[in-house]
Scaffold this active site. Structure first.
Site, PDB file in Angstrom:
ATOM      1  NE  ARG A   1     -78.474 -33.711  -1.566  1.00 57.39           N
ATOM      2  CZ  ARG A   1     -79.014 -33.940  -2.783  1.00 57.39           C
ATOM      3  NH1 ARG A   1     -80.120 -33.164  -3.141  1.00 57.39           N
ATOM      4  NH2 ARG A   1     -78.939 -34.858  -3.303  1.00 57.39           N
TER       5      ARG A   1
ATOM      6  NE  ARG B   1     -82.441 -29.440  -6.041  1.00 54.05           N
ATOM      7  CZ  ARG B   1     -82.131 -30.479  -6.609  1.00 54.05           C
ATOM      8  NH1 ARG B   1     -80.795 -31.281  -6.079  1.00 54.05           N
ATOM      9  NH2 ARG B   1     -82.671 -31.206  -7.238  1.00 54.05           N
TER      10      ARG B   1
ATOM     11  CE  LYS C   1     -79.956 -31.152 -10.933  1.00 56.50           C
ATOM     12  NZ  LYS C   1     -79.111 -32.241 -10.756  1.00 56.50           N
TER      13      LYS C   1
ATOM     14  CE  LYS D   1     -77.510 -29.212  -8.505  1.00 60.27           C
ATOM     15  NZ  LYS D   1     -76.341 -30.224  -8.831  1.00 60.27           N
TER      16      LYS D   1
ATOM     17  CB  CYS E   1     -71.287 -39.224  -7.372  1.00 58.49           C
ATOM     18  SG  CYS E   1     -71.597 -40.707  -8.473  1.00 58.49           S
TER      19      CYS E   1
ATOM     20  CB  CYS F   1     -77.593 -43.574  -6.942  1.00 55.50           C
ATOM     21  SG  CYS F   1     -77.986 -42.285  -8.091  1.00 55.50           S
TER      22      CYS F   1
ATOM     23  CB  CYS G   1     -75.502 -41.738 -13.900  1.00 57.22           C
ATOM     24  SG  CYS G   1     -76.174 -40.402 -13.018  1.00 57.22           S
TER      25      CYS G   1
ATOM     26  CB  CYS H   1     -73.897 -36.049  -8.145  1.00 55.65           C
ATOM     27  SG  CYS H   1     -75.642 -36.044  -8.385  1.00 55.65           S
TER      28      CYS H   1
END
Length: 565
Positions: free
Chosen positions: A78, A148, A209, A211, A429, A435, A474, A478
């Site tokens: 990414r 991110r 993470k 964001k 997603c 994934c 899931c 995302c």
């Protein structure tokens, strides 16, 4: 590490970060290991800080096991593209690599306003990073326990305000980057430089993470409530004067674990422009020091706020910055979709937003999208903008180029007048086959789900209306299904939890309506609900508002207390 962490059993991720020599680990040695196509031990996790996830093709996994072969390991990369801007020359380099050096051949636009390569085999990884570096692109800190890719309202040359917002997104991204030179040393053959500290991120980086977004009302296309830190632009007389700061949004949860939940961001207050970077740094630093390093499922900023209290977190940020937040300035979101088609800019140029279903740019038999984008890049003198809704903007088009660019776009299926509003307002997603977390299909299932939803809208006499619908494989957030009017969250093969009750503005979390059901069950439910909506809605009432008003689901006001109630 903060004092509160010394007496708890830390997660193993804390150990591996602390022992990684500032994210170097033994990645360079693992890259040379020809026995396996993947990365082993700590390096499996550490490559994430360099913008990559190790994956395999799950469609052929079982067949490879029968052949006594390991999974077909590869990486997904990414890129770091603050605000989503990419130049035509960069696009052409990305296009060439995706076609020649990946197993899937596609460019995937993501909800993080950047692109991904899928299916990069180990021998190609180092060359990939060096190619990207040669055109001014990197993947530093696009994954892992760091800040991110910073999102920003698109079309930054639509007004001077948009341009300023974009510039702040870039500044925030640069300010919060890791300072270690591990990326350059490993992938670009840079000279080894001793790292002694990470002044902002800390020696063990963040608990989880993080964001960040910069957005301009009234468009909330970045979905601020999916993010830890948000700067909402406030203008006076068309000039940016500061930001409202919102903290603690996030959508990920774990099936069956009621200690996890999606959460909206809290309003901290307004700050003048000169404090923007300091506030960004110290919201992050408080989360660094106060976040949960014992249980990663409760390590995000949203859980820190709920554990210590929003007021305490805010007061600590104020203490570290040395400035008090002012009261929130008035702002309002009215929508969050991309404006498909042409939009005029302030400089006499125009911008063409192309709808890209699920962000997958590939040559399909009836729609050679990838070829069309390449042909546009070969003649375009402006730039491209990747949106947080997985679409692509051809920006800065002079009047004498509009006709030829539109012609190319139409000839290659990049403009399709038959695309319904429902199709434009649906998102998925990546999910299977790449994934490793996917429990159910998403991107590959979305076209079928859209067609069946379109049929239901037509059946009830409202074919031009739409529902913001998102399907994910899931519950990790995302595809931002937990801000949809109707969100399907994968529970198992062909099974989904169905959540209803988000709104057009992206300011409400939906609530569970159906659990672990297959298509026959939720399509029957959608048939009934769409029929009710068509017959009983108030003037202009969106689907999400309707199901709340009619009591079909209860409104989620405070996620920590009533999301599961």
């Amino acid at each position: 590490m903060s004092e509160q962490d010394k007496n708890v059993k830390l997660s193993d991720n804390e150990r591996l970060k602390g022992e990684s020599d500032f994210l170097r680990g033994t990645i360079a040695q693992g890259l040379k290991d020809e026995i396996t196509g993947g990365f082993t031990a700590d390096n499996f996790q550490l490559i994430r800080f360099h913008g990559m996830y190790q994956q395999d093709d799950r469609d052929i996994r079982s067949e490879r096991v029968k052949q006594k072969l390991e999974p077909l390991h590869n990486v997904m990369l990414r890129a770091r593209m603050p605000g989503g801007i990419i130049k035509p020359a960069q696009w052409l380099a990305v296009d060439n690599f995706s076609g020649d050096k990946t197993t899937y051949g596609s460019i995937r636009l993501t909800t993080r306003q950047t692109f991904q390569f899928h299916g990069v085999l180990k021998p190609e990884i180092k060359g990939m990073h060096q190619l990207l570096d040669s055109v001014g692109i990197d993947s530093i800190a696009t994954a892992g326990d760091v800040n991110r890719n910073v999102l920003c309202t698109t079309n930054p040359v639509e007004s001077e305000l948009h341009l300023e917002a974009y510039q702040w997104a870039v500044k925030i991204s640069e300010h919060l980057l890791p300072k270690t030179k591990a990326y350059a040393e490993i992938w670009l053959d840079g000279e080894k430089t001793e790292t002694t500290e990470e002044p902002i991120l800390g020696a063990t980086y963040l608990p989880r993470k993080f964001k960040t977004t910069v957005t301009i009302p009234p468009n909330n296309e970045v979905d601020i409530h999916a993010n830890d830190l948000n700067f909402v632009a406030i203008a006076q007389n068309g000039k940016l004067v500061g930001f409202n700061v919102l903290v603690g949004g996030g959508l990920a949860m774990t099936h069956g674990d009621t200690a996890t939940y999606p959460r909206k961001a809290d309003e901290f207050g307004f700050i003048p422009l000169e404090h923007t970077l300091s506030v960004a740094e110290h919201v992050l630093s408080v989360q660094r020091d106060w976040g949960n390093r014992e249980n990663r499922k409760n390590a995000k900023t949203k859980y820190t706020l709920d554990r210590v209290g929003t007021d305490a977190f805010k007061a600590e940020v104020e203490k570290r910055v040395g400035v008090k937040f002012e009261p929130i300035r008035p702002y309002k979101f009215t929508h969050r979709g991309d404006r498909i088609g042409w939009v005029d800019g302030i400089d006499g140029k125009s911008h063409l937003t192309l709808f890209i279903q699920s962000g997958r740019i590939l040559d399909y038999p009836d729609k050679p999208l990838k070829t069309g984008c390449r042909k546009i890049a070969e003649i375009h003198q402006g730039d491209f903008r990747m949106t947080a809704n997985q679409n692509l903007i051809i920006a800065g088009v002079p009047a004498d180029q509009k006709a030829i660019i539109e012609k190319i776009a139409r000839e290659h299926g990049l403009i399709d007048d038959k695309d319904s509003e429902q199709r434009k307002n649906s998102m998925a997603c990546v999910s299977l086959p790449t994934c490793p977390l996917a429990m159910a299909e998403a991107e590959r299932y979305l076209p079928s789900l859209i067609e069946k939803t379109e049929a239901l809208l037509a059946k009830h006499g409202i074919p031009d209306d739409s529902i913001i619908m998102r399907v994910v494989g899931c519950p990790n957030g995302c595809g931002r299904a937990m801000l949809a009017e109707a969100g399907l969250v994968g529970k198992g093969p062909g099974k989904y939890n169905v959540y209803l009750g988000g709104n057009l503005e992206g300011t409400r979390i939906p609530k569970l309506y159906l659990e672990n059901v297959g298509e026959d069950v939720y399509l029957e439910a959608f048939d009934k609900l769409i029929g009710q909506w068509a017959a009983e809605r108030n003037d202009g009432e969106c689907f999400g508002d309707f199901v709340i008003r009619k009591g079909i689901v209860a409104e989620v006001k405070v996620s920590a207390t009533d999301f599961y109630a």
